[in-house]
Design a protein around this motif. Structure first.
Motif, PDB file in Angstrom:
ATOM      1  N   VAL A 154       0.844  -1.198   0.000  1.00 37.14           N
ATOM      2  CA  VAL A 154       0.000   0.000   0.000  1.00 37.14           C
ATOM      3  C   VAL A 154       0.878   1.246   0.000  1.00 37.14           C
ATOM      4  O   VAL A 154       1.775   1.380   0.827  1.00 37.14           O
ATOM      5  CB  VAL A 154      -0.924   0.018   1.241  1.00 37.14           C
ATOM      6  CG1 VAL A 154      -1.693   1.330   1.323  1.00 37.14           C
ATOM      7  CG2 VAL A 154      -1.890  -1.165   1.191  1.00 37.14           C
ATOM      8  N   VAL A 156       0.622   5.317   0.258  1.00 32.18           N
ATOM      9  CA  VAL A 156      -0.181   6.520   0.490  1.00 32.18           C
ATOM     10  C   VAL A 156       0.619   7.671  -0.122  1.00 32.18           C
ATOM     11  O   VAL A 156       1.682   8.025   0.378  1.00 32.18           O
ATOM     12  CB  VAL A 156      -0.427   6.737   1.994  1.00 32.18           C
ATOM     13  CG1 VAL A 156      -1.251   8.001   2.228  1.00 32.18           C
ATOM     14  CG2 VAL A 156      -1.130   5.518   2.599  1.00 32.18           C
ATOM     15  N   GLU A 186      -7.489   4.379  -4.526  1.00 29.08           N
ATOM     16  CA  GLU A 186      -8.595   4.908  -3.722  1.00 29.08           C
ATOM     17  C   GLU A 186      -8.318   6.270  -3.121  1.00 29.08           C
ATOM     18  O   GLU A 186      -7.182   6.727  -3.008  1.00 29.08           O
ATOM     19  CB  GLU A 186      -9.025   3.905  -2.655  1.00 29.08           C
ATOM     20  CG  GLU A 186      -8.012   3.570  -1.604  1.00 29.08           C
ATOM     21  CD  GLU A 186      -8.557   2.518  -0.626  1.00 29.08           C
ATOM     22  OE1 GLU A 186      -9.182   1.535  -1.057  1.00 29.08           O
ATOM     23  OE2 GLU A 186      -8.344   2.693   0.591  1.00 29.08           O
ATOM     24  N   GLU A 187      -9.404   6.921  -2.740  1.00 24.56           N
ATOM     25  CA  GLU A 187      -9.303   8.236  -2.100  1.00 24.56           C
ATOM     26  C   GLU A 187      -8.562   8.086  -0.776  1.00 24.56           C
ATOM     27  O   GLU A 187      -8.647   7.061  -0.112  1.00 24.56           O
ATOM     28  CB  GLU A 187     -10.701   8.816  -1.839  1.00 24.56           C
ATOM     29  CG  GLU A 187     -11.447   8.012  -0.797  1.00 24.56           C
ATOM     30  CD  GLU A 187     -12.749   8.617  -0.300  1.00 24.56           C
ATOM     31  OE1 GLU A 187     -12.815   9.824  -0.019  1.00 24.56           O
ATOM     32  OE2 GLU A 187     -13.707   7.830  -0.167  1.00 24.56           O
ATOM     33  N   LEU A 189      -8.361   8.755   2.914  1.00 27.67           N
ATOM     34  CA  LEU A 189      -9.335   9.088   3.962  1.00 27.67           C
ATOM     35  C   LEU A 189      -8.735  10.048   4.976  1.00 27.67           C
ATOM     36  O   LEU A 189      -7.550   9.943   5.317  1.00 27.67           O
ATOM     37  CB  LEU A 189      -9.774   7.810   4.686  1.00 27.67           C
ATOM     38  CG  LEU A 189     -10.565   6.801   3.853  1.00 27.67           C
ATOM     39  CD1 LEU A 189     -10.739   5.504   4.639  1.00 27.67           C
ATOM     40  CD2 LEU A 189     -11.913   7.370   3.461  1.00 27.67           C
TER      41      LEU A 189
HETATM   42  P1  AMP Z   1      -3.482  -1.588   4.492  1.00 32.66           P
HETATM   43  O1  AMP Z   1      -2.345  -2.552   4.267  1.00 32.66           O
HETATM   44  O2  AMP Z   1      -4.572  -1.664   3.475  1.00 32.66           O
HETATM   45  O3  AMP Z   1      -3.960  -1.619   5.921  1.00 32.66           O
HETATM   46  O4  AMP Z   1      -2.841  -0.135   4.378  1.00 32.66           O
HETATM   47  C1  AMP Z   1      -1.693   0.211   5.096  1.00 32.66           C
HETATM   48  C2  AMP Z   1      -1.863   1.561   5.725  1.00 32.66           C
HETATM   49  O5  AMP Z   1      -2.063   2.549   4.719  1.00 32.66           O
HETATM   50  C3  AMP Z   1      -3.089   1.660   6.611  1.00 32.66           C
HETATM   51  O6  AMP Z   1      -2.859   1.184   7.901  1.00 32.66           O
HETATM   52  C4  AMP Z   1      -3.353   3.153   6.575  1.00 32.66           C
HETATM   53  O7  AMP Z   1      -2.505   3.831   7.498  1.00 32.66           O
HETATM   54  C5  AMP Z   1      -2.961   3.538   5.182  1.00 32.66           C
HETATM   55  N1  AMP Z   1      -4.131   3.599   4.297  1.00 32.66           N
HETATM   56  C6  AMP Z   1      -4.675   2.554   3.615  1.00 32.66           C
HETATM   57  N2  AMP Z   1      -5.756   2.962   2.911  1.00 32.66           N
HETATM   58  C7  AMP Z   1      -5.902   4.278   3.146  1.00 32.66           C
HETATM   59  C8  AMP Z   1      -6.822   5.280   2.695  1.00 32.66           C
HETATM   60  N3  AMP Z   1      -7.800   5.006   1.832  1.00 32.66           N
HETATM   61  N4  AMP Z   1      -6.661   6.539   3.162  1.00 32.66           N
HETATM   62  C9  AMP Z   1      -5.650   6.839   4.023  1.00 32.66           C
HETATM   63  N5  AMP Z   1      -4.752   5.954   4.462  1.00 32.66           N
HETATM   64  C10 AMP Z   1      -4.858   4.689   4.044  1.00 32.66           C
END
Ligand code: AMP
Ligand code: GLY
Length: 426
Positions: A154, A156, A186-187, A189
């Motif tokens: 991921v 950001v 994605e947007e 958040l």
């Molecule tokens: P994930 O592996 O999907 O949990 O993403 C890793 C980290 O990225 C998350 O713990 C969030 O801190 C950040 N993150 C993921 N999706 C978003 C989003 N749509 N908006 C803001 N931060 C995000």
């Protein structure tokens, strides 16, 4: 019962410690385990990603009654299905339900279809179309490789330049391998009070009919204090989450947890096991950031020590789809886990350093990347130990954990000094 836990890390050590307290459990095994699991279980030297090897072991050991599949990768390749086909009882979702974590494109489409609150997103398998979309939306924007990527897939992106680079890395350079063949864009958040938004991990037991949230926890994903540095597998956790309330729990149950369980059933993908909800509090209510098909690491290390109910009874109730009969109870108070890591982690780091543990009291030392060589405890991974303490409050637990940390060392050990102090203002 004789119970085998699959996995090697701190989460598996914590699961074994909770199972050891069960009245029903007589003997524990861990495949492959580490130096800590070896103290309470028999470590089994079989590669759990080799389904044939696991099946051979299971066939040769009819005395093992129950298998707990803890990590994401064996769940994603269907290890539970294979063991069940041999007549073994298991904890963990089947392959067709584990996809909720294994494919972010799947989980995003599921949330869209069933109106489960999450960031707005589009899914692409074509680089040019994805690039056009990123340019049209602008930054900040979040890029997610579809498949499993050790929690690192991921990005950001604060500005458009980084987003364009990130898109190229994931889709063209394949920096996360085939996980990047498809991308979710994605947007970004925004939190209610903080940027980035306030995150909470809620693990839940579910048998597909009933879903029971566990106590909440907060992870610290970045390597350094004040959330600086690279993303890691998690540098520490604390429980409970400071901004959690009964009202939020009700909102999350009604708008996210029950709808997710029902959605999986409606898709013919009933989820049985531990469903992990990575949630963010936003100005438009609670939203799903990610699902995991398993216990979190290091969330499990602060959640399970607070469990009063017999974990094996809960596991069996889930297998038999009678979770509604069980009253899952928790201790009051707080719990903190400080992860001790090898210098250089999450990039390259040395292994084989001798670990010295002096006088420590009022804590449980959880092993992750450890091994024994020539009778000495040595480092064998990036995240090496977790120091877990319980207390009346998070501050009380922090004090106990950090006091013990002062008496543990090896060459180039590092850890965060600020575990447990975020979201203080609620
Ligand atoms: P994930 O592996 O999907 O949990 O993403 C890793 C980290 O990225 C998350 O713990 C969030 O801190 C950040 N993150 C993921 N999706 C978003 C989003 N749509 N908006 C803001 N931060 C995000
Ligand atoms: N702590 C985050 C995870 O287990 O994915």
């Amino acid at each position: 019962m004789q119970v085998l836990v699959i996995g090697n890390g701190g989460r598996e050590h914590a699961l074994l410690l909770a199972l050891k307290k069960s009245k029903k459990v007589e003997k524990l095994y861990c495949m492959k385990g580490n130096a800590g699991t070896a103290q309470i279980a028999e470590n089994v030297d079989v590669n759990y990603m080799n389904i044939g090897a696991v099946k051979k072991f299971a066939a040769e050991h009819p005395e093992i009654d129950y298998y707990v599949v803890a990590p994401d990768d064996p769940l994603a390749i269907g290890l539970v299905d294979e063991l069940e086909a041999m007549g073994k009882r298991c904890f963990g979702p089947r392959k067709n339900a584990a996809i909720i974590e294994a494919s972010k494109a799947f989980s995003k489409a599921l949330m869209k279809k069933y109106n489960i609150p999450t960031a707005e997103a589009e899914i692409f398998d074509d680089y040019d179309k994805a690039l056009e979309y990123v340019r049209r939306k602008g930054a900040p924007i979040v890029l997610k490789a579809d498949g499993l990527a050790l929690g690192k897939g991921v990005l950001v992106c604060e500005d458009l330049k980084r987003a364009e680079e990130g898109l190229k890395e994931i889709m063209l350079d394949k920096s996360f391998g085939a996980a990047g063949n498809v991308i979710v864009i994605e947007e970004c958040l925004k939190g209610l009070k903080y940027t980035p938004g306030e995150e909470v991990s809620v693990l839940a037991f579910t048998d597909g009919k009933t879903i029971v949230p566990m106590i909440t926890s907060c992870d610290h994903k970045r390597a350094n204090d004040r959330d600086k540095g690279l993303n890691t597998g998690g540098m520490g956790t604390f429980s409970p989450c400071p901004f959690w309330t009964k009202e939020l729990e009700k909102e999350v149950l009604e708008t996210i947890m029950i709808p997710t369980m029902n959605a999986m059933n409606a898709e013919g993908r009933t989820f049985k096991g531990c469903l992990y909800f990575g949630l963010m509090r936003t100005d438009k209510g609670m939203k799903v950031v990610e699902y995991n098909s398993r216990f979190g690491d290091p969330e499990t290390q602060v959640v399970l020590p607070m469990l009063k109910t017999d974990l094996m009874e809960i596991f069996e109730a889930i297998t038999d789809e009678r979770l509604s009969d069980i009253n899952v109870e928790w201790e009051d108070g707080a719990c903190v886990c400080v992860v001790l890591a090898s210098g250089g982690y999450p990039l390259s780091y040395a292994k084989g350093k001798e670990i010295t543990i002096g006088e420590v009291e009022n804590v449980q030392i959880i092993h992750a990347g450890t091994a024994v060589k020539d009778g000495k405890l040595i480092t064998n991974g990036g995240r090496v130990l977790g120091v877990v303490a319980k207390g009346k409050t998070v501050d009380d637990a922090r004090r106990k954990a950090y006091k013990a940390v002062d008496n543990i060392s090896w060459e180039n050990m590092f850890y965060r000094k600020d575990i447990g102090i975020k979201y203080r203002e609620g």
